[in-house]
Design a protein around this motif. Sequence first.
Motif, PDB file in Angstrom:
ATOM      1  N   PHE A   1      35.666  43.895  32.254  1.00  0.00           N
ATOM      2  CA  PHE A   1      37.049  43.408  32.353  1.00  0.00           C
ATOM      3  C   PHE A   1      37.359  42.546  31.132  1.00  0.00           C
ATOM      4  N   ASP A   2      38.324  43.008  30.329  1.00  0.00           N
ATOM      5  CA  ASP A   2      38.687  42.264  29.122  1.00  0.00           C
ATOM      6  C   ASP A   2      39.906  41.379  29.399  1.00  0.00           C
ATOM      7  N   GLU A   3      39.657  40.170  29.876  1.00  0.00           N
ATOM      8  CA  GLU A   3      40.729  39.232  30.223  1.00  0.00           C
ATOM      9  C   GLU A   3      41.848  39.942  31.004  1.00  0.00           C
ATOM     10  N   PRO A   4      41.503  40.614  32.104  1.00  0.00           N
ATOM     11  CA  PRO A   4      42.481  41.497  32.737  1.00  0.00           C
ATOM     12  C   PRO A   4      43.623  40.784  33.440  1.00  0.00           C
ATOM     13  N   ASP A   5      43.489  39.464  33.651  1.00  0.00           N
ATOM     14  CA  ASP A   5      44.531  38.750  34.381  1.00  0.00           C
ATOM     15  C   ASP A   5      45.446  37.955  33.454  1.00  0.00           C
ATOM     16  N   SER A   6      45.281  38.154  32.153  1.00  0.00           N
ATOM     17  CA  SER A   6      46.045  37.348  31.196  1.00  0.00           C
ATOM     18  C   SER A   6      47.542  37.386  31.442  1.00  0.00           C
ATOM     19  N   TYR A   7      48.049  38.564  31.721  1.00  0.00           N
ATOM     20  CA  TYR A   7      49.501  38.716  31.800  1.00  0.00           C
ATOM     21  C   TYR A   7      50.045  38.641  33.220  1.00  0.00           C
ATOM     22  N   LEU A   8      49.196  38.259  34.151  1.00  0.00           N
ATOM     23  CA  LEU A   8      49.615  38.319  35.547  1.00  0.00           C
ATOM     24  C   LEU A   8      50.117  36.979  36.055  1.00  0.00           C
ATOM     25  N   ASP A   9      51.130  37.043  36.912  1.00  0.00           N
ATOM     26  CA  ASP A   9      51.568  35.827  37.577  1.00  0.00           C
ATOM     27  C   ASP A   9      50.637  35.573  38.771  1.00  0.00           C
ATOM     28  N   ALA A  10      50.888  34.493  39.492  1.00  0.00           N
ATOM     29  CA  ALA A  10      49.947  34.077  40.540  1.00  0.00           C
ATOM     30  C   ALA A  10      49.717  35.160  41.602  1.00  0.00           C
ATOM     31  N   PRO A  11      50.774  35.755  42.193  1.00  0.00           N
ATOM     32  CA  PRO A  11      50.512  36.766  43.227  1.00  0.00           C
ATOM     33  C   PRO A  11      49.781  37.992  42.656  1.00  0.00           C
ATOM     34  N   SER A  12      50.142  38.396  41.428  1.00  0.00           N
ATOM     35  CA  SER A  12      49.490  39.566  40.831  1.00  0.00           C
ATOM     36  C   SER A  12      48.025  39.286  40.546  1.00  0.00           C
ATOM     37  N   ARG A  13      47.735  38.064  40.153  1.00  0.00           N
ATOM     38  CA  ARG A  13      46.342  37.690  39.884  1.00  0.00           C
ATOM     39  C   ARG A  13      45.536  37.720  41.177  1.00  0.00           C
ATOM     40  N   ARG A  14      46.127  37.191  42.258  1.00  0.00           N
ATOM     41  CA  ARG A  14      45.438  37.229  43.555  1.00  0.00           C
ATOM     42  C   ARG A  14      45.201  38.670  43.994  1.00  0.00           C
ATOM     43  N   ASP A  15      46.208  39.508  43.701  1.00  0.00           N
ATOM     44  CA  ASP A  15      46.153  40.932  43.988  1.00  0.00           C
ATOM     45  C   ASP A  15      44.960  41.584  43.284  1.00  0.00           C
ATOM     46  N   LEU A  16      44.806  41.297  42.010  1.00  0.00           N
ATOM     47  CA  LEU A  16      43.717  41.880  41.227  1.00  0.00           C
ATOM     48  C   LEU A  16      42.372  41.353  41.719  1.00  0.00           C
ATOM     49  N   LEU A  17      42.308  40.053  42.000  1.00  0.00           N
ATOM     50  CA  LEU A  17      41.039  39.476  42.460  1.00  0.00           C
ATOM     51  C   LEU A  17      40.638  40.071  43.813  1.00  0.00           C
ATOM     52  N   ALA A  18      41.633  40.375  44.656  1.00  0.00           N
ATOM     53  CA  ALA A  18      41.330  41.001  45.951  1.00  0.00           C
ATOM     54  C   ALA A  18      40.761  42.404  45.722  1.00  0.00           C
ATOM     55  N   ALA A  19      41.327  43.125  44.745  1.00  0.00           N
ATOM     56  CA  ALA A  19      40.833  44.473  44.434  1.00  0.00           C
ATOM     57  C   ALA A  19      39.407  44.398  43.893  1.00  0.00           C
TER      58      ALA A  19
END
Lengths: 230, 226
Positions: B156-174
Amino acid sequence: MMVLAAWNLEFAWRGRDGEIKAVSGFSAEFPGGVPHFICGPSGSGKTTLGYLLSGLAVPDAGSVSLTGVLPGQRDNIAYVFQFAEDLFFEDTVAGELKQIASGREERAHEVFAQLGIHLSEILAQPPHCLSAGYARLVAVGLQMARDPQVLILDEPTIGLDWRFHQSMAAALRNWISPSRILLVITHDLDLMRELGGQAWVVSGGQLAWSGDVAALLADVSLLEKFALRF
Amino acid sequence: MAELTASDLRFAFGQRPALFDGLNVTVRTGETVVLWGENASGKTTLLRLLAGMLEPLRGAVRIDGTPIAEQRGRVGILFQNPDHQMIAPTVEEEIALGLELRGTPPEVMQPVVENLLGRFGLEQMRSRSPESLSGGQKQRVALAAIMAFRPLFLLFDEPDSYLDAPSRRDLLAAVEEIRSEVGMLWTTPNPRRRPRADRLLLLERGQIRELSESELTAHAQTGVSA
């Protein structure tokens, strides 16, 4: 004082999924001298708003105007995209400098020093070989060196480590003046806290809240409501 | 358990000074490793070496002793900008694309795609253009498309850089969803932003060293989030 004003902006993107309303009834006045932050959840229309305010997109309705420009001054607006590093075209950073800020090399060195980069050390490098964080700093620095009257930055601190984050904040603080307008589209509450100024919260393409940055940051329920709190 | 191992790596871009010289790192399946490094420390370059996208000047990247060049499909990489890895017109086709290009028969491919659409919560957007999705949704589609290959390792190359809080939580859940199936290496320039990790690494001046939680916390407190 210079003011960038938006009046009742409407805009929809049209594509294979049909029409997507991105901005609706947005009105605001952005005077120079204080930083302005456009924030809100992903997909709320922040970037589209940046395109409209910079003239990169034409609104379906409403208008954008820049007032207070002195005679003889260039009516220039600079916009740095979220993925600014994808927009480098030249073989070297020196080539980019020549294209973007020709004749302003001295100013460029000054701005880059504020950003924490020795410009002379990277001039010969291909810009597409810079790391993502560095490339973003270079893209922002080149536009700042132009000293446009309006500077719009889309997520300028993403991917920056704390050291460059600090220098970006300091450089932006130095850049602000009554004759320059700075708009930053961001999720970065730390940058907002560092610079202060005016917050414009966008949700569903509409202006949902506006006020002092300090007031927004102090209101946990607002931050939660607009997905700004990590 | 499989091991992705980089040993004694040396790498430089052109005539520039070596970015790494004698770098070693190992990631095992079932573990999540967070790699912290400042801007321009070489995080992205290291991931590309581990994925076999770049060739080291010296040293080797192997999975259980076999050179990475012989098993590239076993390492998936999720870029900072998901737009860089999406080309299909719909979410469903994006997930199927890799399998299709490998000549996977439709009767084998379709159940895999259906399963991934379900696992990553993408059923409702299967016919949508990836372009129209939010950053977090795009990263989930990219992750599902990579998982279609059944990789052993995910980078994962800084995959959450562009994400807002809900999207980041979304990715971390995945990421939690697949944690036990693969070995994960997650890079970040900001020690405060990371998934739950089994090991913490610091990339500094071309070398990697292990950090304890308290060391990382101390580093995190010196900075502000980006």
